[in-house]
Scaffold this motif. Structure first.
Motif, short mmCIF file in Angstrom:
data_model
loop_
_atom_site.label_atom_id
_atom_site.label_comp_id
_atom_site.label_asym_id
_atom_site.label_seq_id
_atom_site.Cartn_x
_atom_site.Cartn_y
_atom_site.Cartn_z
N ILE A 148 45.95 41.01 40.61
CA ILE A 148 46.23 42.33 40.04
C ILE A 148 46.97 43.23 41.03
N LYS A 149 46.54 43.26 42.27
CA LYS A 149 47.19 44.13 43.26
C LYS A 149 48.67 43.79 43.41
N VAL A 150 48.97 42.51 43.51
CA VAL A 150 50.35 42.06 43.65
C VAL A 150 51.16 42.40 42.40
N LEU A 151 50.58 42.14 41.25
CA LEU A 151 51.28 42.43 39.99
C LEU A 151 51.54 43.92 39.82
N ARG A 152 50.57 44.74 40.22
CA ARG A 152 50.77 46.21 40.16
C ARG A 152 51.89 46.62 41.09
N ALA A 153 51.88 46.07 42.31
CA ALA A 153 52.89 46.43 43.32
C ALA A 153 54.30 46.05 42.83
N GLU A 154 54.42 44.91 42.18
CA GLU A 154 55.72 44.48 41.66
C GLU A 154 56.28 45.46 40.64
N ASP A 160 55.29 48.74 40.66
CA ASP A 160 55.12 50.07 41.25
C ASP A 160 54.13 50.91 40.44
N TRP A 161 53.03 50.26 40.01
CA TRP A 161 51.97 50.93 39.27
C TRP A 161 50.82 51.23 40.21
N SER A 162 50.24 52.39 40.08
CA SER A 162 49.01 52.71 40.81
C SER A 162 47.83 52.13 40.02
N GLN A 163 46.67 52.14 40.65
CA GLN A 163 45.47 51.72 39.92
C GLN A 163 45.24 52.65 38.74
N GLN A 164 45.52 53.94 38.91
CA GLN A 164 45.34 54.90 37.83
C GLN A 164 46.27 54.61 36.67
N THR A 165 47.52 54.24 36.97
CA THR A 165 48.47 53.91 35.91
C THR A 165 47.95 52.74 35.07
N LEU A 166 47.50 51.67 35.75
CA LEU A 166 46.97 50.52 35.03
C LEU A 166 45.72 50.91 34.25
N ALA A 167 44.85 51.68 34.87
CA ALA A 167 43.63 52.12 34.20
C ALA A 167 43.96 52.88 32.91
N ASP A 168 44.94 53.78 32.99
CA ASP A 168 45.35 54.55 31.81
C ASP A 168 45.87 53.63 30.69
N LYS A 169 46.63 52.62 31.07
CA LYS A 169 47.16 51.67 30.09
C LYS A 169 46.04 50.87 29.43
N LEU A 170 44.98 50.61 30.20
CA LEU A 170 43.86 49.80 29.71
C LEU A 170 42.77 50.63 29.02
N GLY A 171 42.78 51.93 29.26
CA GLY A 171 41.72 52.77 28.70
C GLY A 171 40.41 52.64 29.45
N VAL A 172 40.49 52.37 30.76
CA VAL A 172 39.30 52.28 31.61
C VAL A 172 39.49 53.21 32.81
N SER A 173 38.46 53.33 33.62
CA SER A 173 38.56 54.19 34.80
C SER A 173 39.31 53.51 35.93
N ARG A 174 39.84 54.30 36.84
CA ARG A 174 40.49 53.76 38.03
C ARG A 174 39.49 52.94 38.84
N GLN A 175 38.24 53.41 38.87
CA GLN A 175 37.20 52.70 39.61
C GLN A 175 36.96 51.31 39.04
N ALA A 176 37.06 51.17 37.71
CA ALA A 176 36.90 49.86 37.08
C ALA A 176 38.02 48.92 37.51
N VAL A 177 39.24 49.43 37.52
CA VAL A 177 40.38 48.61 37.97
C VAL A 177 40.19 48.22 39.43
N ASN A 178 39.76 49.16 40.25
CA ASN A 178 39.53 48.88 41.67
C ASN A 178 38.48 47.79 41.86
N ALA A 179 37.39 47.89 41.13
CA ALA A 179 36.30 46.91 41.26
C ALA A 179 36.74 45.51 40.85
N VAL A 180 37.50 45.41 39.78
CA VAL A 180 38.00 44.11 39.33
C VAL A 180 39.03 43.58 40.34
N GLU A 181 39.93 44.43 40.74
CA GLU A 181 40.99 44.05 41.67
C GLU A 181 40.42 43.52 42.98
#
Length: 74
Positions: free
Chosen positions: A5-11, A13-34
């Motif tokens: 996930i971290k590599v894919l986000r970097a490719e 240029d998405w922040s954890q918050q950007t991905l979280a918003d797209k998924l409808g979850v919290s940034r903390q949830a993305v961080n924990a999975v990542e």
């Protein structure tokens, strides 16, 4: 479970918050999975893979640690 996930986000240029918003979850949830601190539900794993237009197997893969290493680090 490990993931890319971290590599894919970097490719993208998405922040954890950007991905979280797209998924409808919290940034903390993305961080924990990542960081591998939490395994996602099957639905969330599919949703994450979908955001990157990939199959689950291209985002998530089995942890490479052996069971002995896991017990030693616990």
């Amino acid at each position: 479970m490990d993931n890319r996930i971290k590599v894919l986000r970097a490719e993208r240029d998405w922040s954890q918050q950007t991905l979280a918003d797209k998924l409808g979850v919290s940034r903390q949830a993305v961080n924990a999975v990542e960081r591998g601190k939490h395994d996602p539900s099957l639905q969330l794993a599919f949703d994450i893979a979908s955001q990157f237009n990939l199959r689950i197997e291209e985002v998530f893969f089995p942890t490479t640690k052996s069971a002995t290493e896991d017990k030693a680090s616990a």
